[in-house]
Write an enzyme that holds these catalytic residues in place. Structure first.
Site, PDB file in Angstrom:
ATOM      1  N   ASP A   2      45.708  34.162  51.613  1.00 36.23           N
ATOM      2  CA  ASP A   2      46.500  35.180  52.243  1.00 36.23           C
ATOM      3  C   ASP A   2      45.249  35.817  53.048  1.00 36.23           C
ATOM      4  O   ASP A   2      44.924  36.929  53.300  1.00 36.23           O
ATOM      5  CB  ASP A   2      47.030  36.039  51.204  1.00 36.23           C
ATOM      6  N   ASN A  12      38.274  31.293  43.865  1.00 35.20           N
ATOM      7  CA  ASN A  12      39.074  32.549  43.762  1.00 35.20           C
ATOM      8  C   ASN A  12      40.516  32.168  43.490  1.00 35.20           C
ATOM      9  O   ASN A  12      41.412  31.494  44.093  1.00 35.20           O
ATOM     10  CB  ASN A  12      39.452  33.062  44.977  1.00 35.20           C
ATOM     11  N   GLU A  13      40.875  32.619  42.256  1.00 30.68           N
ATOM     12  CA  GLU A  13      42.291  32.610  41.867  1.00 30.68           C
ATOM     13  C   GLU A  13      42.878  30.966  41.700  1.00 30.68           C
ATOM     14  O   GLU A  13      43.869  30.702  42.201  1.00 30.68           O
ATOM     15  CB  GLU A  13      43.287  33.300  42.631  1.00 30.68           C
ATOM     16  N   ASN A  50      41.481  39.631  38.866  1.00 27.36           N
ATOM     17  CA  ASN A  50      42.068  40.258  40.014  1.00 27.36           C
ATOM     18  C   ASN A  50      43.315  40.578  39.391  1.00 27.36           C
ATOM     19  O   ASN A  50      44.317  39.974  39.179  1.00 27.36           O
ATOM     20  CB  ASN A  50      42.518  39.030  41.007  1.00 27.36           C
ATOM     21  N   TYR A  98      46.791  43.501  39.772  1.00 27.96           N
ATOM     22  CA  TYR A  98      47.428  44.433  40.708  1.00 27.96           C
ATOM     23  C   TYR A  98      48.807  44.911  39.892  1.00 27.96           C
ATOM     24  O   TYR A  98      49.892  45.239  40.566  1.00 27.96           O
ATOM     25  CB  TYR A  98      48.171  43.502  41.873  1.00 27.96           C
ATOM     26  N   TYR A 140      52.140  44.658  42.451  1.00 25.32           N
ATOM     27  CA  TYR A 140      52.963  43.447  42.388  1.00 25.32           C
ATOM     28  C   TYR A 140      53.756  43.590  41.161  1.00 25.32           C
ATOM     29  O   TYR A 140      55.013  42.781  40.900  1.00 25.32           O
ATOM     30  CB  TYR A 140      52.146  41.915  42.551  1.00 25.32           C
ATOM     31  N   GLU A 147      39.368  42.193  41.952  1.00 29.92           N
ATOM     32  CA  GLU A 147      40.506  42.706  43.093  1.00 29.92           C
ATOM     33  C   GLU A 147      41.477  43.733  42.520  1.00 29.92           C
ATOM     34  O   GLU A 147      41.892  43.468  41.069  1.00 29.92           O
ATOM     35  CB  GLU A 147      41.263  41.475  43.617  1.00 29.92           C
ATOM     36  N   TRP A 156      40.116  45.614  46.270  1.00 29.77           N
ATOM     37  CA  TRP A 156      40.679  44.827  47.310  1.00 29.77           C
ATOM     38  C   TRP A 156      41.553  45.625  48.305  1.00 29.77           C
ATOM     39  O   TRP A 156      42.583  46.367  47.893  1.00 29.77           O
ATOM     40  CB  TRP A 156      41.688  43.652  46.692  1.00 29.77           C
ATOM     41  N   LYS A 192      45.854  46.186  52.387  1.00 25.92           N
ATOM     42  CA  LYS A 192      45.103  47.060  51.132  1.00 25.92           C
ATOM     43  C   LYS A 192      43.772  47.329  51.528  1.00 25.92           C
ATOM     44  O   LYS A 192      43.081  48.040  50.731  1.00 25.92           O
ATOM     45  CB  LYS A 192      45.271  45.940  50.054  1.00 25.92           C
TER      46      LYS A 192
END
Length: 597
Positions: A160, A409-410, A463, A465, A469, A501, A546, A565
């Site tokens: 992203d 990452n992720e 990470n 949210y 989300y 994040e 983040w 963000k």
């Protein structure tokens, strides 16, 4: 790989500036001959995408070409001559006049080539560099290419942030002696008040090597002979977060008392360790405060800019941050050097972002295609990933600011095949550098219940949210979810845990008295909710928001001119959350160990 430098035995010339430029427009083979005469010029360093107003250039998929004339100094008659490219995103090919010199795959680590036999001191040559931005299932980061109905090639990717391309960092011409220092490794330890410095100097040929350690004033504090050995610095000044102290290791190749080559490597005396649920620097608990960042700014794209470098670090100091993660790729070496000098702690990350096909199924993680398989991310992908790890550690191993390697990452760490993919990469990382902890950033739908690789790593970097989300606009529910999940990680693994994040998109100037997403108030309240949860967990070792600043992304209806963000706008203006973070992080200096900056 040693960064080029001026020394008593070496010279360095910057090739930054305006280069002739064009994209490949006629299906030319991946090669170059002749003069580039498009009439276009592009700045180096800079991504090319936003420099022009032609959408064909911005959206181009494939090769682009840079060209300029270079004159070799007359005095470089007895030295080897090298071309160094700090980054070519994501693949680079180099031509001297019409001769192909070599290529490098990987967009965020440097490469260099010996061009001595192709050029002549005192003469000019034509330098052409091809840059290819294509991503596939066997590149790091990965992607795929589709063809639209009108024949346009389109790049799809799973990360992203915008797929900026070009020569985003500097290009150099440099000279070095025939017999020269090719690599230096410095590892430090502390015994009482003594700094113990283990060094290893690699030379181009068997050589007589001597080393000297100099303090910040230039005074010699230790010396030794031999290509490998140990120096002891009595009453050593330690490199500390927020209080950097750097020494210089001067490595010299000598012959009959004459210095043939000299290279100076900076280093800091410090240790890093994970002990139980604590993260220790110099034996003392450290708590991360800071951000995930991006190399991203208007017009330049991912082009390195020293003015932004200085200003960004000023903002880090202002807000009370002591660290950042190089999300989601290695940053320019100038950034790492600056962090060394100013005592900012760095989690250093490879470009392995997007190893997760489950994101196509949304936050539920309902992948229709397996992430790890012979047809998707496979042995070739793993080999490219391993090479990215090798190049990252080779470049950044001597930076005292770097305290942890983040190798992905992720990734889809909850899927079948994840352990087989990652276990060899973790082992490789530890073999290359046994002195630093290893981590990865855990995607939201890989939980403590289903993650297959967490036990391989030293620190849990999550990470998450909740409130953005998940449970959007409902911070009370989000707080319950977050606390329950974090406690689950703590109970199952007993390792240090931190948030790599957490954040909420925010449009500057949008306000509300209610918990309304996208407002400045909601961003501040969202962060405050997370902080209450963090403070309730004793083994929590850090928080990195983040993001530091808004950044450009690919097109999407969930993005309003990029990812919003950031607690600073893309041009580095503070949102309300920046002031709230400043209050918190400066207050933490008296509450949590290791937070001073």
């Amino acid at each position: 790989m040693l960064k080029p430098q001026m020394s008593p035995t070496r010279e360095l010339i910057s090739l930054d500036g305006l280069w002739a430029f064009d994209i490949e427009r006629d299906s030319r083979p991946q090669a170059w001959t002749g003069t580039l005469d498009s009439g276009l010029e592009a700045a180096v360093p800079a991504s090319y995408n936003d420099l022009f107003v032609d959408s064909a250039i911005r959206d181009h998929v494939g090769w682009a070409w840079y060209q300029r004339k270079v004159c070799v100094p007359r005095r470089w008659t007895s030295d080897r001559i090298f071309l160094r490219v700090d980054a070519a995103t994501h693949e680079g090919r180099v031509y001297v006049n019409d001769s192909f010199v070599g290529q490098h795959i990987g967009g965020y680590t440097p490469f260099e080539m010996d061009i001595t036999d192709l050029v002549a001191p005192g003469e000019e040559f034509r330098l052409t560099i091809g840059v290819n931005n294509e991503l596939t299932n066997i590149t790091i980061p990965p992607g795929s290419i589709t063809v639209a109905q009108d024949g346009r090639r389109q790049q799809k990717y799973l990360h992203d942030f915008y797929n900026y391309a070009g020569l985003s960092r500097s290009v150099w011409l440099y000279s070095a002696p025939q017999q020269r220092v090719e690599d230096i490794t410095v590892v430090t330890d502390i015994e009482g008040t003594t700094g113990v410095v283990t060094y290893d100097v690699q030379a181009s040929a068997p050589s007589t090597v001597r080393v000297r350690a100099l303090d910040a004033s230039g005074t010699q504090v230790a010396e030794a002979e031999g290509a490998a050995g140990t120096l002891r610095i009595e009453a050593a000044n330690l490199w500390k977060p927020g209080a950097a102290y750097l020494y210089n290791l001067v490595a010299e190749i000598v012959d009959n008392g004459e210095v043939i080559d000299s290279y100076t490597q900076t280093f800091g005396v410090r240790t890093v360790e994970v002990r139980g649920a604590e993260f220790l620097i110099n034996g003392e608990p450290f708590y991360f405060t800071g951000f995930g960042k991006h190399e991203d700014s208007p017009v330049r794209g991912k082009g390195h800019d020293d003015a932004y470098l200085v200003h960004d670090f000023q903002l880090l100091e202002w807000v009370g941050a002591n660290s950042f993660r190089t999300s989601h790729y290695p940053y320019a070496e100038e950034v790492m050097d600056f962090a060394d000098r100013h005592g900012i702690v760095v989690i250093d990350e490879t470009a392995a972002v997007g190893l997760n096909l489950a994101v196509q199924g949304g936050l539920a993680g309902g992948a229709t295609t397996p992430t790890f398989s012979p047809e998707t991310f496979n042995d070739d992908t793993q080999a490219a990933h391993a090479q990215a790890i090798r190049e990252l550690i080779a470049r950044d191993k001597n930076h005292p600011s770097v305290v942890m390697w983040c190798i992905a990452n992720e990734p889809s760490s909850n899927e079948e095949g994840a352990r087989e993919y990652f276990a060899p990469l973790v082992e490789l990382t530890r073999t290359l550098d046994p002195t630093r902890p290893v981590t990865y950033a855990v995607v939201m739908f890989a939980t403590f219940k289903n993650d297959r690789i967490a036990d391989l790593f030293d620190v849990m970097c999550l990470n998450r949210y909740y409130g953005w989300y998940v449970a959007t606009g409902d911070l009370a529910t989000a707080e319950t979810y977050l606390k329950g999940e974090l406690q689950g990680w703590v109970d199952k693994f007993g390792k240090p845990i931190m948030m790599a994040e957490y954040g909420a998109d925010t449009l500057p100037g949008l306000h509300s008295v209610w918990d309304m997403p996208w407002t400045e108030e909601y961003q501040a309240d969202y962060l405050d909710m997370n902080h209450r949860v963090f403070d309730s967990i004793p083994s929590f070792v850090g928080e990195q928001v983040w993001n530091f600043a808004d950044f450009q992304t690919s097109n999407g209806i969930h993005r309003v001119d990029g990812n919003r963000k950031g607690v600073f706008t893309r041009d580095r203006k503070p949102k309300s959350a920046a002031h709230a973070l400043r209050t918190r992080w400066r207050g933490l200096e008296n509450q949590k160990p290791g937070t001073s900056n």
